[in-house]
Design an enzyme around this catalytic site. Structure first.
Site, short mmCIF file in Angstrom:
data_model
loop_
_atom_site.label_atom_id
_atom_site.label_comp_id
_atom_site.label_asym_id
_atom_site.label_seq_id
_atom_site.Cartn_x
_atom_site.Cartn_y
_atom_site.Cartn_z
N ASP A 145 38.95 -6.92 -43.46
CA ASP A 145 38.98 -8.27 -44.03
C ASP A 145 37.57 -8.87 -43.87
O ASP A 145 37.20 -9.30 -42.78
CB ASP A 145 40.02 -9.13 -43.31
CG ASP A 145 40.10 -10.53 -43.91
OD1 ASP A 145 39.23 -10.89 -44.75
OD2 ASP A 145 41.03 -11.28 -43.53
N HIS B 12 40.29 -25.39 -36.02
CA HIS B 12 40.92 -25.33 -37.36
C HIS B 12 42.44 -25.25 -37.31
O HIS B 12 43.10 -25.44 -38.34
CB HIS B 12 40.41 -24.11 -38.14
CG HIS B 12 38.95 -24.16 -38.42
ND1 HIS B 12 38.37 -25.21 -39.11
CD2 HIS B 12 37.93 -23.31 -38.11
CE1 HIS B 12 37.05 -24.99 -39.21
NE2 HIS B 12 36.77 -23.86 -38.60
N HIS C 6 31.57 -25.92 -39.10
CA HIS C 6 32.74 -26.13 -39.95
C HIS C 6 33.47 -27.42 -39.56
O HIS C 6 33.40 -27.85 -38.40
CB HIS C 6 33.73 -24.96 -39.80
CG HIS C 6 33.15 -23.64 -40.17
ND1 HIS C 6 32.63 -22.77 -39.25
CD2 HIS C 6 33.02 -23.03 -41.39
CE1 HIS C 6 32.20 -21.67 -39.87
NE2 HIS C 6 32.43 -21.80 -41.16
C1 X5A Z 1 35.85 -21.50 -35.48
C2 X5A Z 1 35.14 -21.18 -36.75
C3 X5A Z 1 35.24 -20.43 -39.02
C4 X5A Z 1 36.18 -19.87 -40.03
C5 X5A Z 1 35.43 -19.48 -41.28
C6 X5A Z 1 36.35 -18.92 -42.34
N1 X5A Z 1 35.87 -20.76 -37.78
N2 X5A Z 1 35.68 -18.62 -43.54
O1 X5A Z 1 33.93 -21.24 -36.80
ZN ZN Z 2 32.67 -22.78 -37.19
#
Ligand code: X5A
Ligand code: ZN
Length: 518
Positions: free
Chosen positions: A22, A137, A176
């Site tokens: 993935d 997230h 993010h």
């Molecule tokens: C914790 C974090 C990033 C997820 C990226 C998905 N997650 N494309 O940095």
């Molecule tokens: Zn991140």
């Protein structure tokens, strides 16, 4: 005040990984934790910390943020076959499961709670938890973005409940948007959530409308969510520091938290494949330092993202070193913030002016009008101060009344600025009391016709309110409008009916109006 810095880490959290192909998930690898920890050991920083054991978060801890259904579903993953795990993973976005991830996720949340406990019970002043999987997230009933349980959100709820804290600040410097944290606290004024994140006008993952600056929280929580979208990549140290100085820190001091939790993701550092930003690892020393005077120094940093192993390890070291009390190194090349960062900064400050008194007097003018417009104002008023690069007040002793002074300003300032600005329209506005002679006015018009391919609009003897509207000020209210005269309504309506065959925007019903005149 308590002394010492806690370091919470357990090798067990390196013991899960992606078991299939993935491309979106392969960057979240066990080495992230091993290189970070090894760097702390090699630099001697680990030895200077108080090492605290991890624990598993209990069901009760996890249920502070997540639903029972979701917890029960995750509980089954250790017993799943590879095929079942793959299938389970498909319910969520950009995340993978492994037979050992539930165990690690309990340790990651538990490590965060151990950190909060040691800081709140004054065993240490501050500390860092090195954990996997990350947390910010994950949502009430969903894994997302490599995250299973929302470590920092659980910690905030736990700290409020166990220690009766009134205000918790969460600083999310991961690249993010921690939407899971935002959703958890969006109507809660006791938790101030700050996040900056790569956004690119919603083109960047997780592509959410609610990551923009105008999502400020809901109901009682309005003003307690602060989003700083980065609409370009390659943000640098100055951009990060500017946002801390002009948004986060003023608001944080006004908020006055009892505890600071940092969603410490280092994918916002240079070299990271996700962030594509240019801030150097030493900026994290400064970000950490700037937070250490809040909440009596009670700062808990919890690892989130960070996928360039070199940059990640260096950034972790900078953070821990600063928590230990080392002075921060001189930050590399600090020019001013870039144009895109300034735009974000302006938008965030404007969106939050109504909630925070520290931002009330900020950027009081409507600067946006000046982005598309270069305004040069010649008058005898000293009080006019420059509002931005594109607003140029010129104060002459007799305003436009002295021909020589006026022509000097026109030739020496207005013309060169006009040529460099390269407008597509020149708007010339003369106030009634300007004192400008007709012949000077004629010269001015002639000179400026060299700009904008001759597109010139001249407004003579303009009344004051006209000028203020042109400068972007809001018009005063008209008060309540009474019903218009029936004969006027009739005249307008009959005209509209006559014209609507040719003008679509005059149509108000679907009936026979779509028929075009042949
Ligand atoms: C914790 C974090 C990033 C997820 C990226 C998905 N997650 N494309 O940095
Ligand atoms: Zn991140």
């Amino acid at each position: 005040m308590a002394a010492g810095t806690a370091l919470i880490y357990d090798e067990e959290m390196t013991k899960y990984k992606l078991l299939w192909v993935d491309p979106a998930c392969k960057i979240e690898a066990p080495e992230r934790l091993t290189v970070s920890h090894e760097a702390l050991v090699r630099s001697g920083l680990a030895d200077r910390c108080v090492s605290i054991p991890v624990r598993e978060a209990t069901d009760e801890d996890i249920l502070l943020v997540h639903s029972e259904e979701y917890l029960e579903a995750v509980k089954k993953t250790p017993y799943m076959t590879l095929e079942d795990l793959k299938e389970f993973t498909l319910h969520y976005g950009d995340v993978y499961f492994h037979p050992n991830i539930y165990h690690c996720a309990k340790l990651a949340a538990g490590a965060t709670l151990q950190l909060v406990d040691s800081v709140m019970m004054a065993k240490v002043r501050n500390g860092m938890a090195l954990v996997r999987p990350p947390g910010h997230h994950s949502m009430r009933s969903a894994a997302n973005g490599f995250c299973v349980f929302n470590n920092v959100a659980i910690a905030a709820q736990y700290a409020k409940q166990k220690y009766g804290l009134k205000r918790v600040l969460i600083v999310d410097w991961d690249v993010h948007h921690g939407q899971g944290v935002q959703y958890c606290f969006e109507d809660d004024p006791s938790v101030l959530y700050f996040s900056w994140h790569r956004y690119e006008h919603q083109k960047f993952w997780p592509n959410l409308r609610e990551s923009d600056f105008d999502s400020v929280g809901k109901e009682k929580g309005a003003g307690f969510t602060i989003n700083v979208p980065w609409n370009d990549v390659r943000m640098q140290n100055s951009d990060y520091l500017s946002v801390f100085c002009h948004v986060l820190l003023p608001v944080a001091y006004e908020f006055s938290p009892d505890l600071v939790l940092v969603s410490a993701g280092f994918d916002s550092a240079i070299g990271d494949p996700e962030g594509e930003m240019c801030a150097t690892p030493d900026i994290f020393a400064h970000l950490t330092h700037l937070l250490m005077n809040l909440a009596g120094g009670k700062v808990c940093a919890v690892l989130e993202g960070g996928y360039n192993l070199t940059s990640l390890a260096q950034s972790v070291c900078q953070t821990v070193q600063t928590l230990l009390g080392e002075p921060a190194p001189r930050p590399a090349n600090l020019e001013g913030p870039c144009k895109s960062a300034l735009e974000s900064l302006h938008c965030v400050r404007s969106a939050h002016r109504q909630y925070w008194s520290c931002l009330k007097h900020a950027d009081n003018t409507n600067v946006s009008i000046f982005r598309k417009t270069l305004v040069m104002q010649i008058s005898n008023k000293k009080s006019d101060e420059q509002k931005c690069k594109y607003h140029i007040p010129v104060c002459l002793k007799q305003g436009c009344g002295d021909m020589s002074g006026f022509m000097h300003a026109v030739l020496g300032l207005l013309l060169p600025l006009g040529y460099e600005y390269d407008p597509s329209l020149v708007l010339l506005v003369q106030m009634p009391d300007s004192g400008l002679s007709d012949s000077v006015w004629q010269h001015l018009i002639g000179l400026l016709q060299g700009l904008a391919q001759g597109h010139t609009l001249v407004l003579m003897q303009v009344r004051r309110p006209t000028a203020s509207s042109l400068l972007g000020e809001a018009a005063p209210s008209l008060g309540q409008l009474h019903a218009p005269l029936p004969e006027d309504v009739e005249a307008i309506e009959s005209l509209r009916h006559k014209l609507k065959a040719d003008w679509k925007l005059l149509q108000t019903t679907g009936k026979d109006e779509t028929v075009k005149k042949s």
